[in-house]
Structures are given as C-alpha cells and as structure tokens.
Design a protein around this motif. Structure first.
Motif, PDB file in Angstrom:
ATOM      1  N   VAL A1046       0.982  -1.324  -0.466  1.00  0.00           N
ATOM      2  CA  VAL A1046       0.142  -0.240  -0.136  1.00  0.00           C
ATOM      3  C   VAL A1046       0.797   1.074   0.151  1.00  0.00           C
ATOM      4  N   ARG A1047       1.818   1.400   0.959  1.00  0.00           N
ATOM      5  CA  ARG A1047       2.997   1.995   0.839  1.00  0.00           C
ATOM      6  C   ARG A1047       3.254   2.541  -0.950  1.00  0.00           C
ATOM      7  N   ARG A1048       4.100   1.321  -1.284  1.00  0.00           N
ATOM      8  CA  ARG A1048       4.179   1.987  -2.202  1.00  0.00           C
ATOM      9  C   ARG A1048       4.011   1.927  -3.507  1.00  0.00           C
ATOM     10  N   VAL A1049       2.728   2.052  -3.641  1.00  0.00           N
ATOM     11  CA  VAL A1049       1.520   2.241  -4.867  1.00  0.00           C
ATOM     12  C   VAL A1049       1.577   3.799  -4.483  1.00  0.00           C
ATOM     13  N   ALA A1050       1.001   4.313  -2.580  1.00  0.00           N
ATOM     14  CA  ALA A1050       0.859   5.467  -2.644  1.00  0.00           C
ATOM     15  C   ALA A1050       1.609   5.983  -2.950  1.00  0.00           C
ATOM     16  N   LEU A1051       3.026   5.404  -2.604  1.00  0.00           N
ATOM     17  CA  LEU A1051       4.755   6.170  -3.378  1.00  0.00           C
ATOM     18  C   LEU A1051       4.284   7.027  -4.625  1.00  0.00           C
ATOM     19  N   VAL A1052       4.038   5.792  -5.669  1.00  0.00           N
ATOM     20  CA  VAL A1052       3.623   5.878  -6.719  1.00  0.00           C
ATOM     21  C   VAL A1052       2.916   7.085  -7.357  1.00  0.00           C
ATOM     22  N   GLU A1079      10.760   6.476   3.447  1.00  0.00           N
ATOM     23  CA  GLU A1079      10.800   5.580   3.291  1.00  0.00           C
ATOM     24  C   GLU A1079      11.574   5.010   2.327  1.00  0.00           C
ATOM     25  N   THR A1080      12.799   6.115   2.541  1.00  0.00           N
ATOM     26  CA  THR A1080      14.329   5.999   2.145  1.00  0.00           C
ATOM     27  C   THR A1080      15.962   5.773   2.695  1.00  0.00           C
ATOM     28  N   GLN A1081      14.952   5.085   4.078  1.00  0.00           N
ATOM     29  CA  GLN A1081      15.787   4.134   4.825  1.00  0.00           C
ATOM     30  C   GLN A1081      15.828   2.517   4.213  1.00  0.00           C
ATOM     31  N   ILE A1082      17.242   2.551   4.551  1.00  0.00           N
ATOM     32  CA  ILE A1082      16.948   0.954   5.192  1.00  0.00           C
ATOM     33  C   ILE A1082      16.937  -0.070   5.976  1.00  0.00           C
ATOM     34  N   ARG A1083      15.622  -0.621   6.118  1.00  0.00           N
ATOM     35  CA  ARG A1083      15.625  -1.691   6.724  1.00  0.00           C
ATOM     36  C   ARG A1083      15.812  -2.983   7.161  1.00  0.00           C
ATOM     37  N   LYS A1084      16.518  -2.925   8.158  1.00  0.00           N
ATOM     38  CA  LYS A1084      17.287  -4.404   8.004  1.00  0.00           C
ATOM     39  C   LYS A1084      16.510  -5.327   8.572  1.00  0.00           C
ATOM     40  N   GLU A1085      14.985  -4.824   8.978  1.00  0.00           N
ATOM     41  CA  GLU A1085      14.054  -5.988   9.031  1.00  0.00           C
ATOM     42  C   GLU A1085      13.322  -6.670   8.146  1.00  0.00           C
ATOM     43  N   LEU A1103      13.555  -2.057  -1.319  1.00  0.00           N
ATOM     44  CA  LEU A1103      14.180  -1.776  -2.466  1.00  0.00           C
ATOM     45  C   LEU A1103      13.360  -1.357  -3.501  1.00  0.00           C
ATOM     46  N   ASP A1104      12.095  -1.803  -3.441  1.00  0.00           N
ATOM     47  CA  ASP A1104      11.006  -1.428  -4.504  1.00  0.00           C
ATOM     48  C   ASP A1104      10.299   0.070  -3.811  1.00  0.00           C
ATOM     49  N   LEU A1105      10.195  -0.171  -2.483  1.00  0.00           N
ATOM     50  CA  LEU A1105       9.736   1.002  -1.601  1.00  0.00           C
ATOM     51  C   LEU A1105      10.745   2.194  -1.733  1.00  0.00           C
ATOM     52  N   ARG A1106      11.893   2.743  -1.569  1.00  0.00           N
ATOM     53  CA  ARG A1106      12.578   3.182  -0.947  1.00  0.00           C
ATOM     54  C   ARG A1106      13.229   3.716  -2.798  1.00  0.00           C
ATOM     55  N   LYS A1107      13.190   2.964  -4.297  1.00  0.00           N
ATOM     56  CA  LYS A1107      13.243   3.156  -5.415  1.00  0.00           C
ATOM     57  C   LYS A1107      12.113   3.994  -5.522  1.00  0.00           C
ATOM     58  N   ALA A1108      10.843   4.349  -5.401  1.00  0.00           N
ATOM     59  CA  ALA A1108       9.678   4.529  -5.717  1.00  0.00           C
ATOM     60  C   ALA A1108       9.685   6.018  -4.867  1.00  0.00           C
ATOM     61  N   GLY A1136      21.396   7.375  -0.289  1.00  0.00           N
ATOM     62  CA  GLY A1136      20.860   7.068  -1.762  1.00  0.00           C
ATOM     63  C   GLY A1136      22.071   6.741  -2.030  1.00  0.00           C
ATOM     64  N   LEU A1137      23.414   7.532  -2.041  1.00  0.00           N
ATOM     65  CA  LEU A1137      24.577   7.104  -2.629  1.00  0.00           C
ATOM     66  C   LEU A1137      25.541   6.294  -1.885  1.00  0.00           C
ATOM     67  N   ARG A1138      25.077   5.241  -1.221  1.00  0.00           N
ATOM     68  CA  ARG A1138      25.298   4.686  -1.113  1.00  0.00           C
ATOM     69  C   ARG A1138      24.780   3.202  -0.432  1.00  0.00           C
ATOM     70  N   ASP A1139      23.070   3.057  -1.125  1.00  0.00           N
ATOM     71  CA  ASP A1139      22.285   1.992  -1.531  1.00  0.00           C
ATOM     72  C   ASP A1139      22.589   1.333  -2.639  1.00  0.00           C
ATOM     73  N   HIS A1140      21.390   0.014  -3.490  1.00  0.00           N
ATOM     74  CA  HIS A1140      21.497  -0.539  -3.914  1.00  0.00           C
ATOM     75  C   HIS A1140      21.763   0.268  -5.364  1.00  0.00           C
ATOM     76  N   TYR A1141      22.282  -0.899  -6.616  1.00  0.00           N
ATOM     77  CA  TYR A1141      22.685   0.054  -7.445  1.00  0.00           C
ATOM     78  C   TYR A1141      21.347   0.909  -8.810  1.00  0.00           C
ATOM     79  N   ASP A1142      20.630   0.376  -8.883  1.00  0.00           N
ATOM     80  CA  ASP A1142      19.113   1.484  -8.834  1.00  0.00           C
ATOM     81  C   ASP A1142      19.155   2.855  -8.152  1.00  0.00           C
ATOM     82  N   ILE A1143      19.484   2.625  -7.293  1.00  0.00           N
ATOM     83  CA  ILE A1143      19.583   3.807  -6.439  1.00  0.00           C
ATOM     84  C   ILE A1143      20.658   5.198  -6.767  1.00  0.00           C
ATOM     85  N   LYS A1144      21.086   4.631  -6.326  1.00  0.00           N
ATOM     86  CA  LYS A1144      23.027   4.984  -6.402  1.00  0.00           C
ATOM     87  C   LYS A1144      22.016   5.781  -7.995  1.00  0.00           C
ATOM     88  N   MET A1145      21.806   5.284  -9.005  1.00  0.00           N
ATOM     89  CA  MET A1145      21.798   5.663 -10.489  1.00  0.00           C
ATOM     90  C   MET A1145      20.806   7.438 -10.422  1.00  0.00           C
TER      91      MET A1145
END
Length: 1258
Positions: A1046-1052, A1079-1085, A1103-1108, A1136-1145
């Motif tokens: 729900v949070r992901r589609v809300a971001l979209v 929602e930009t933060q990495i969550r270990k859980e 990851l999809d949530l952060r990317k959105a 975000g500069l230290r995150d996953h490939y897609d988010i770095k881009m």
C-alpha cells in the motif's frame, strides 16, 4: 647520455651565459620542455636543473627571474621529492632574507610551488607543508618587517586553502600564530590574517574551531565597546563563509550583538561590515537565520541603511514617498542643464573622499538580495516591507550602489517567477491557486506603476550603466509578467527612442534596448503595441543599418516581430492603418542586408528571415518587388552556410495565410536543389526541406511530374527506423502528394512501398510516425490508383506475414509489429468503405475458424486486425465473431490470448449493446479468464470519450470491485486502471466510493484503490481536479499504511501527482515529505536471506519502496523545488548514494540536478557527497564476474562521473580541496579520464541543444 639529458645540459650551459638574451631564451626553452608530458629527467639532470633555476632567481635581469619562477610550477611535477624539498628550503630561506628583490621573487616562487604541488601525492604535500609551516610561523611573528609578514600570511592562506586537512597537526600552532595578528596596527596584515583564518576554519577540528570562534566573539564584544570590532566582524563573516553550518550555533549571539551595535554606534565602517556579515550568514545558514527569527530584523535594518546618506539632504524621499519631480534625473532644456550644473557644484562643496556611506548602502542592497535568493519563503514580507524602499533607491546617486539596488530587484523578480508559474498552472488546471502565490503576484502588480515611473527616467540618464541595468530590469519584468507594461508604453517610448538613437554610448546599450523592444513586441497584445509602431520604426531601421553586427542583428529581429504586429495572422487581429507605407519603408533596408555577402553570418541569416517575414505578412504591398527579391532566396539556397535558413524562409513565405505569394516560377530551379538536400547528412536540413516540400505541394497543387521525380527518388531512403521523425515527415509529404497530385503518387508508392514494408515491422514504429503512415495509406486508398487498390494494398500487408521469408522472420515476430500491421490493415479496409471492411473482417474470422491452418503470428495479426476494424465498423452481423474470439482466450500462446482480449474490447466499441453485456456475463462465468476479460473491458473504458457507457457504469463498477481483491497483482492493476478511468468520467459519484474503500481492512483492496487514484491524475485539465485536490490528502495518508505494498503504490501515486499536476500536492508537502523521507531509509527487518542450493542470497523487500521514494524525490526537484528544504533533501540524497545500484543511479542524477538548481546549498555538503562518489568510481569488479556486472559498474561510473562534472561546475567548487583532489585522481587515470571527457562532452552537447537561437524562430 640520453637525448633529453643532452638537450637539458645544453640549455643549462646557455643559462650561465653572460648574455641576458641567451639566458632568457634558454630558460624559455626549458619551460617549454618541462610542460611536455613525455619528458623524464634522470637524477643528475634533476639536481642540475633545480640548482640552476634557484640560481637564476638571483639574476640581475627581471625577465629572466620571472621566467625562472614560472619554471618552478611545472618542475615540481617532474622532479623527485628531495629536489622539491630543496626548492622549498631555498625559497623559504630567501623569503626571510635581507635582500628585498630576492625576497619578493622567492615569495612568488613559493606561491607557484604550492599552487602546482600535485594533489594526488599526499606524502609529498605533507613533507613540503611541514617544511614551510615552521618558517611561515616565524615570518608571521616577525613584526619588524611587515613585507615579510604579509608575504608569509599570503602563502599560509594558499597553503591552508589547498592542504588544510594535511596540516591538522599544526592547526593549534597556526591558530596561536594567526589570532594575535588580528590586532595588528596595519590593515593589510589584518586582512590577510582574516583570509588565512577563514581557510583554517574550513579544515580544523571542532576543538580548534570552538576556540577560534570563542576568541573572535570575546574580542568582538570588547571591540564593540571600544570601537575596534571591524576586523573581528569581518573574520566572523569569513569563518562562516568557509565553514557554513558549523557556525550556526554562534549565529544568535553574533547577530544580536551586531544588531545592538548598529543601533547604538554611528560608524559607517561598522555598519558596512555588519551588513556584509549578515549577507554571509543568510547565504550560508538561511534556515538557521529563519529559525532564530533574525531574517525580518536584518531586512528592517537593511531598509533603514539602504537610504543612509548623511551628506545628501533628501526631503522628498523621506518616508519612501515618491515625488515625481524629485525623481526626474533626465537632461532637459538649457535651464535644466544649468540647474543640474548648479546642483553638481553644490554637491562638490559637501562631498569628500571620506564619505563612506555609499559602502553602507551597497552592503544593504547586497544583503537584501542574499535574503531574497536564499529565503524564498520570505517573498511576501519582502514585497510588503522592502520592495518599495528598493524602488525609491533606484535614484541612488552613486552608480555602483544603484546597480546593486537594481540587481536586488531583479533577484526579487526571479524569486516571484515560481508564483507566476503557479498561477498560470492554476489557470490551466482549474485548481485554486496558492494564497501566497496570488498575494505575491498581486503585490508585484500593485508596485509596477511606481517602479516604471522611476525606472523609465533612468533610460534617459547619461550614464550607460544606469541605462543597462534599467533595461535589464524591465526585460526581466516583462519575462515574469508578460503584458504588464501595456499601460506605460506611451510614457516609456521616449526613453526607448533616446537609447536607440544614442550612438555615443557603448553598443551594449543599443543591443539591450533592441532586445527589450523585442521582448515588448512578443509579450504584449497586438492592439497595445500597434499604436507605437510608427514611433519605433525609424529608430529600428536606423539600427538595422548600423555597422556593428550585434546591433544590426537585434534590430532585424525586432523588425520581424514588428512586421507581424502590423499585419498579423491571428484571428480578429486588425491591420495597421499605415501598413502599405510601413512595408515600403522596411523593404529597402532589409533588401540591402539581404543582398550583402560580406557581412556577419548572424546578420545574413537574420536578414533572410526578416525578408521572408516581410513578404509573408506585407508582401502584397510590395508585389512589384517580388521578381527582384525572391531570386535572392534561390542564391542563398545554393550557399552551404545559408541554405538551412533559406529553406525555413521559403517555407514561411509559402505557408503565408495573408499573402498569395506565387513561388511557382522559381520552383523549376528550387526543386532539384531541395531534392539534393534530402541526401545530405544534416538532419535539420532534411527535416526543414521535407516540411517545405510538403507546404509547396499543399499550397500550389499540381506540379511538373518530372520535377517531383527528383524528390520521389530521394524519399525511400528516408523511410527508415533510424530517424522516425524524418520518416514521419516523408510520409506526410507522400500524403500531400496523394491528396493534391495522385498521378505522381503511383510512382512514389511503387518506389517507397518496399521501405514501408520494412518500416511497419520496426518495433519503434508507433506514435506520430505510425499515425503518418496510416494517413498516407488512407489517402492512397482514397486516391483510387489502379496499381494500389485497397485489395492490392491489403495483399501487400497480409501476404508478407502469411509466408515470411527467412530474412524477415525475426522482424515479423516482434510484438509491436503485430499492432502496427493491424492498424494499417484496418485503415485500408475502413477507408475503402464499411462493406469492404466487413468483408475483410469476415475473411479473418473464417481463417480463425479453421484450427491448425494459421501460425501464431497470423492468428495474432488476424485478431488484432478484426479488433481495429471493429473500432470503426459494427461487426455484430458476423454471427460467430464473439465465440471465435473467445475461443482464443484458451490458446497456449500468451500473445494470442492478449491479442484476443484486445480484439474483444475493440470490437465491442463498435457496438456496445451487442458485446458489453456478453463481456460482463463472461466475467461472472469464467473466473479463470478474468485477467483477459478485464483487459478487454479496459479497452472499452479507455474509449469512453467517444462512447456513451453511462448506462453500464454501475454494472461495470460492481464487476470491477468484485475483482479488486484478487491475489494476482497484474489483475489488480488492470482493475485499478479501469476504476480510475471510470472515476475520471464521473468523479462526484465514484471518487467518494474510492475514498470510503480506504477504510477497508483488506490490504489488497486498499492497494487497488490507491492505484486507481493514480489513474485519475492526468496532465490535461479534468473536471475531477478540484474535487481531487480536496481529497488527495486522504489517499496519500496511505504513505503511513502498515502494509508495504500500500505504501509503495501510494508513493507511485504521489510521484504521478508531482509530475502531472503538482498543484494537487504542493500545499500538502509539509505533511507528506517526512513520510516520504522515512521510506528512503534501509530497513534491516525487510532484508531476508534465501537459500539457493549451497549459496545464501539476500533479498531486500524494501528495495522497490525505496526506489519509488527516490523517484518521487527526483520528480519533486522539477515541480516543487520552492517547497523543499534542500538541507533535509540533501541528507536523504546522501544516504541514497550508498544504496542499491538502481537507487545510486537515481541519486547521481539528483546530485547533478541539485548542483545546477541549488549550488549554494550543495557546495556546503560537498565533503559528504564526494566520498560515496569516490567509492563508486574507484571500485574494481571482481575478476570472475559476469559480463553484466562489468556493464553495471561501467554505467555506475559514468553516472557518478556525470555528477562529479556537475559538482565541478559550481561556482567556487575549484576551492574545495577534496573535490579537486578527486578530479585530479580521475584525470590521472587513463580509463577514468576517457570516461570523464566523454561525460563532459555529452553535457556540453546537451547544453548546446537546449540553447534556442532567436534568429530561427519562425
């Protein structure tokens, strides 16, 4: 001995010559050698060169000395560490020696060495710094010799600027050496000390920083009481400028202290330094100044001090009243001149060199500009309390201050532009505007009469700078509020004419005036400008004959717009009463420029365009001149330099709606030339030529077929997927041929049909290009050419897929080609008539009814063709059609099933009562086919603009909600799109239902509902917009929903609103941004491990949530920048500069964008931005990695280097040592340097591509 060593030895021998010329030339040759990258010196040569250059520093000839110093720069990069130490030791010793000349030249040499020390060699830099520091500290403490002290402070400033971080062990010693110098009796020593402390503040640790600032504040407090605080105020400002937000904890204390001092003391220097400090504080710590409540008091102080002029009695300006007579600074008759002379003489009596009040006023203006630039949220306050006093100060007697006052008001206009754009957006969307935006624009409009009344007097000033800044301000005003000068044009015209007629001032005044005239002409209604045409015309014609090309070019541009105003093609526009005479007056001036061949390229092109505009609008009044004028365009057409402009000019004339300009007599000569342009490797020329040929055929109808043959022969190569825009233009030209000269089309179609067959199979063939192809086929059928009847055309498109050749087999199986072919088949069938279309569809149905006879490709094309025909023709008469299509819902191929779904939906559009109830019934009876049936339903709903489905909407809504909680995400997405489109059609009924569904306990239903809202947000104004603005906040509260999806589609949905209609969410950003940033933060859980055989693989469900979230942040940069706190924004970008490939881009793109939009804030965070970029750029891929890993890393490097390039372009970025070290590291790596150069070249091309040259505006 090597060749290099031998050559160096020869040069060294010449340097010992008694002839100064020999020594000079040898030293010059040595410098040339040292600047070569390829030179390598052996140890012996190094020692000899160093010894000789140090000796030459004592040469009796000054030119030889200077060259020797210049050689030291490249030399330190060529020799080894011991030799660099020798150079530094000698220079330091000489600098503190007794010989003054040697001391000066050694100081310059030491600065050169420090500047040229390689940033990449930290060890060498560290050693050199250690050697210099001790001697500099001694020299600084050397009070008896001020010259040595000043040079030492200069060198220390350079050293701290470049290597501050390396000098950290010595910061305490340097601080102790520098702070006492602030109380020196010499101003030059104090100034250099302030600079050095500023550089020290940028790199020192927290304890030293606190010590420094504490001492400065204590001394400032004492100084304010004793009147000796100016140096400490300057030092605080410099420290803040270099350290940014580190100074924020002391802001309150400093600002309060300085505000009190300004109220008590009447010291102009203190006031100036205070205002300069406030300017730095506001620029470097804007948020903190606002949070502490200091912005408004600072502005109040600036307003008070901007009129601080004790030597000038200004009764009229007191209280900011404006007396029109007192404002008049223009030169008038002799009495006025005499009066002005008397006033000047009177001023001379009381003015003296000690009057520093102008510096106070200038500092106040700059401080106001800093507040306007850094605190856009204070815009309303500035308009209500500051802007009018600024307008009054436009009459400032000191030129430099006056220019800064104008600059501050221009900054105010730039800050107001977002509010104007918001109002414009509100008008377009129908949404209510932001109250703040409306208030700011209203405030600006209310002050325009006062502003114009004062500024227009500056246009008559003798001082050219006053005229320039006044013209720039007025041009900015027109750019922000087009048409706002309409009531004042009559009063301004005299000033404009004075500026245009003044040949004594510099040409910039005339070019700026002409640019301003152009702005007026394009931004004001025709009926407002027309009365002033005859007043402007003589001046513009005189400027068009000027010898300076810039003046001529700008005058011709203004004439182009003036011609369009005299006689406009706009509906309802009235022609100027004296249009014939105006045409006659303009023609000879422009013709003279058109004929000339020995003039600047810009003037040539502008003259061509101006003459074309004259003929297109007023040509009927100079008809006798056509035979003399038009042939010149043919000459320019044959010239490689002017041919593109000539093509565009001919197009302008041929497409004129006002003048029946007959160009047929030049076509026999022009057409072959134009045809040859279609072969040129110049895309802009080909596109312009195709557009011109299309215009000529539509305008003049029948042409000689032999002439057209030249063009037709060149069309086939243009029908290529490599340039679809060019292919589209070529197809449009062929369509015009079909409509206007069908007899020539038979040959054209025969030549081009093979290329069309290939083009229609291209996966890129869609959109405008496909539309142009369909229009061509429709025109071809209507033309009824025997060689291309509808049956033959159908055979061409159907047969090629019935038995595809081996060479084209791959193309026929591309998915997009199916849809393109189906559209072409449908347009041919429908254009031939409804009966023919039904017959074609019946044939397809018959083929589909024979299982096993068709390949999957043929089935897909048949189904899609039936659907496309069914859009336009009722196919309900084909009894077995529905069952035939439904049969293929169960086919093994996914492409066949999808084609069947589309076919059903499109066919239903042709006859809703026959097909829609059956579709809804199938949805109830066939749960396994619901995904395909929903796709069919989606096509029907998508076409509702041309249909009336209101009687079915309730039934459709019920059916859709029945599938809204489907576990399959693809099905839910289709349902959501359908719900969104239905809501668009009837928002008052369906939007409340969606809102009510948010309360559902079902996560799946909430996901569907929020996704549906996304489809209600489109870029065009819709009736739903006002209702949606009131309720979108409720939907976006789903950003805090406990469910991840729900949070992901809300971001979209948030992203969609920010992109398509930012006005919907702009006022909600204060509430939404904190949730977005979470929602930009990495969550270990949300990270889990999955076992894949012997390996464990980490899966990040967040990851999809952060990317959105990051995608939404990127969108907000473009649409809502004025509502963002850039500091908070940058903090999350850094993460975000230290995150996953897609988010770095994504974050690399954001860094580059922020560097352009908010350079001041970005430069304060460079340290934190550089480190992750450096990590990416220097990362090495493991040797056993797959190819995809190498490609991903290469893309990351390019994106990171693009960000580095953008950061390097920020003003003052070259003073940031870590960034410059990083850039130097990149340039020292061959691989990285080639990538970096490529990235910079791409950036330059993009910049050039976005630059619009006004001479090509037709």
């Amino acid at each position: 001995m090597s060749t290099v060593s031998f050559h160096i030895a020869n040069l060294l021998e010449k340097m010992t010559s008694s002839d100064k010329d020999f020594r000079f030339m040898a030293t010059n040759d040595l410098m040339s050698e040292l600047q070569k990258d390829s030179i390598k010196l052996d140890d012996d040569s190094e020692r000899k060169v160093v010894r000789m250059l140090l000796k030459l520093l004592e040469d009796k000839n000054g030119e030889v000395q200077n060259l020797a110093v210049k050689c030291l720069g490249p030399l330190v990069n060529k020799v080894k560490e011991p030799q660099v130490e020798t150079i530094v030791d000698t220079l330091c010793t000489n600098m503190t020696g007794e010989k003054e000349q040697l001391r000066d030249i050694s100081s310059i040499g030491l600065k050169t060495v420090i500047t040229e020390l390689p940033l990449t060699s930290q060890q060498l830099a560290s050693v050199i710094c250690k050697k210099i520091i001790g001697k500099l500290s001694v020299a600084i403490a050397k009070q008896e010799d001020v010259t040595v002290q000043l040079e030492a402070l200069d060198i220390l400033g350079d050293l701290l600027s470049r290597f501050g971080s390396i000098l950290q062990p010595y910061h305490a010693m340097l601080l102790d050496a520098l702070l006492p110098q602030l109380s020196s009796g010499r101003q030059a020593v104090r100034k250099r000390t302030v600079v050095a402390l500023g550089h020290l503040a940028a790199s020192c640790g927290l304890p030293h920083y606190q010590k420094m600032v504490s001492i400065l504040l204590d001394e400032m407090q004492k100084g304010l009481q004793g009147g000796q605080a100016n140096t400490y105020i300057q030092c605080c400002a410099t420290v803040c400028k270099n350290s940014g937000q580190r100074f924020s904890e002391y802001l309150d204390q400093v600002v309060v202290m300085l505000m009190n001092a300004c109220q008590i003391q009447d010291d102009d220097e203190l006031k100036e330094n205070t205002l300069q400090a406030f300017e730095v504080f506001v620029s470097r710590c804007p948020q903190e100044m606002g949070a502490l409540g200091h912005v408004e008091p600072v502005l109040s102080l600036c307003v008070k001090l901007i009129s601080h002029d004790p030597n000038y009695n200004d009764d009229e300006g007191s209280g900011f009243g404006i007396n029109e007579e007192s404002m008049d600074t223009t030169t008038g008759d002799d009495d006025d001149d005499l009066q002005n002379d008397d006033e000047e003489q009177e001023e001379d009596e009381y003015s003296d060199d000690d009057d520093m009040s102008w510096k106070v006023r200038r500092a106040a203006a700059k401080c106001i500009e800093a507040v306007i630039t850094s605190r856009p949220d204070c815009l309303l306050y500035v308009y209500r309390n500051v802007s009018l006093p600024l307008i009054v100060r436009f009459r400032e007697r000191e030129e430099n201050v006056r220019c800064d006052v104008f600059s501050a008001w221009r900054a105010l206009l730039r800050a107001t532009k977002p509010a104007v754009l918001a109002l414009k957006e509100s008008t377009q969307t129908g949404l209510p505007p932001s109250p703040d935006a409306s208030a700011a624009v209203d405030a600006l409009q209310s002050q325009i009469p006062t502003l114009v009344r004062i500024v227009q007097k500056q246009l008559k000033e003798k001082n050219y700078r006053s005229r320039l800044v006044a013209l720039q301000l007025l041009a900015d005003l027109v750019g922000v509020l087009p048409g706002c000068l309409a009531p004042f044009l009559t009063g301004m015209m005299n000033g404009i004419l004075v500026c245009l007629a003044d040949r004594t001032s510099i040409s910039n005044v005339r070019t700026s005036t002409l640019s301003f005239v152009y702005c007026i002409l394009i931004s004001h209604p025709i009926d407002v400008v027309q009365p002033h045409v005859e007043a402007l015309l003589p001046a513009l014609l005189q400027c068009a004959g000027d010898n300076f090309y810039k003046v001529t070019s700008e005058a011709l541009l203004a004439l182009q717009q003036l011609i369009k105003i005299v006689r406009s093609a706009e509906p309802g526009a009235r022609e100027h009463s004296n249009a014939p005479q105006i045409a006659v007056d303009i023609y000879p001036v422009v013709l003279h420029r058109l004929k000339a061949t020995d003039i600047d390229q810009e003037v040539k092109e502008t003259a061509i365009t101006t003459m074309a505009t004259l003929l297109a609008h007023l040509g009927s009044y100079i008809q006798s001149e056509w035979p003399n004028c038009v042939p010149i365009f043919l000459e320019r057409l044959k010239n490689e330099i002017t041919r593109l402009t000539a093509v565009k000019a001919l197009n302008l004339m041929a497409s004129s709606q006002l003048v029946e300009l007959d160009l047929r007599y030049v076509l026999p000569e022009a057409i072959p030339v134009l045809a040859s342009f279609l072969r040129k490797n110049q895309r802009a020329l080909k596109l312009a030529t195709l557009s011109l040929l299309d215009t000529l055929i539509r305008r003049y109808g029948t042409m000689d077929e032999a002439l057209l043959q030249n063009v037709i022969n060149e069309l086939s190569p243009l029908l290529n997927e490599s340039d679809l825009h060019c292919a589209q233009q070529a197809l449009q030209l062929m369509t015009s041929l079909a409509l206007n000269q069908p007899q020539a089309l038979a040959q054209a179609a025969t030549i081009c049909m093979p290329a069309i067959k290939i083009l229609v199979r291209s996966p890129l063939m869609q959109g405008a290009a496909l539309g142009a192809l369909m229009e061509f086929l429709r025109a071809l059928v209507v033309a009824n050419i025997p060689a291309f009847t509808s049956a033959r055309l159908l055979n061409v498109f159907i047969q090629q897929d019935s038995s595809p050749s081996p060479a084209s087999k791959v193309d026929t199986h591309h998915k997009q080609s199916y849809y393109s072919l189906a559209k072409c088949i449908a347009v041919i069938s429908v254009s031939a008539g409804g009966q023919e279309a039904t017959t074609v569809a019946r044939g397809f149905v018959s083929d589909l009814s024979k299982p096993g006879t068709l390949s999957d490709t043929q089935i897909v094309i048949a189904l899609l063709s039936i659907g496309e025909i069914g859009r336009h023709v009722d196919l309900s008469s084909l009894g077995d059609l529905r069952q035939t299509i439904l049969h293929y819902f169960s086919h093994a191929s996914e492409e066949v099933k999808t084609a069947a779904a589309y076919s059903f939906g499109w066919t239903a559009i042709g006859n809703l009562p026959a097909f829609l109830p059956a579709l809804l019934q199938e949805m109830e009876m066939q749960p396994r086919k619901q995904y395909l049936l929903l796709h069919a339903l989606k096509e029907i709903i998508s076409g509702q603009q041309n249909l009336n489905i209101s009687m079915y909407t309730e039934e459709i809504w019920k059916a859709l909600f029945g599938h809204a909680e489907c576990p399959e995400e693809g099905t839910r997405n289709v349902v959501a799109e359908c719900l969104g489109r239905l809501t668009l059609a009837n928002p008052t009924v369906f939007l409340p239902r969606l809102k009510a569904a948010l309360a559902s306990p079902s996560n799946l239903l909430r996901t569907t509902v929020v996704t549906a809202v996304k489809f209600t947000i489109v870029d065009q104004p819709q009736p739903i917009d006002p209702i949606l603005k009131e309720t979108i906040g409720d939907f976006l509260k789903s950003l805090a929903d406990p469910d991840l999806n729900v949070r992901r589609v809300a971001l979209v949905a948030f992203n969609s609103a920010a992109h398509n209609k930012p006005a919907l969410i702009r006022d909600l950003l204060a509430e939404l941004l904190p949730q977005l940033y979470v929602e930009t933060q990495i969550r270990k859980e949300l990270i889990r491990e999955v076992e894949m055989g012997p390996f464990k693989h980490s899966v990040d469900d967040g990851l999809d949530l952060r990317k959105a979230a990051f995608e939404c942040m990127y969108t907000l940069l473009d649409s809502c920048l004025d509502r963002l706190d850039i500091r908070d924004f940058l903090t999350h970008v850094e993460n975000g500069l230290r995150d996953h490939y897609d988010i770095k881009m994504l974050t690399y793109l954001m860094v580059a964008r922020l560097a352009a939009l908010c350079p001041t804030q970005v430069i304060q965070r460079l340290d934190r931005l550089i480190e992750p970029l450096k990590t990416t750029v220097t990362l090495k891929v493991k040797a056993n990695s797959v190819k995809q890993e190498y490609e991903k890393q290469d893309e990351l490097k390019r994106a990171a280097l693009r960000a580095v390039s953008a950061l390097s372009g920020i003003p003052d970025a070259d003073k940031h040592i870590p960034l410059m070290e990083f850039v130097a590291h990149i340039k020292n790596s061959q691989e990285l340097q080639s990538l970096y150069n490529s990235v910079q070249s791409d950036a330059e091309r993009e910049t050039q591509g976005t630059t619009v040259n006004r001479k090509f505006r037709f």
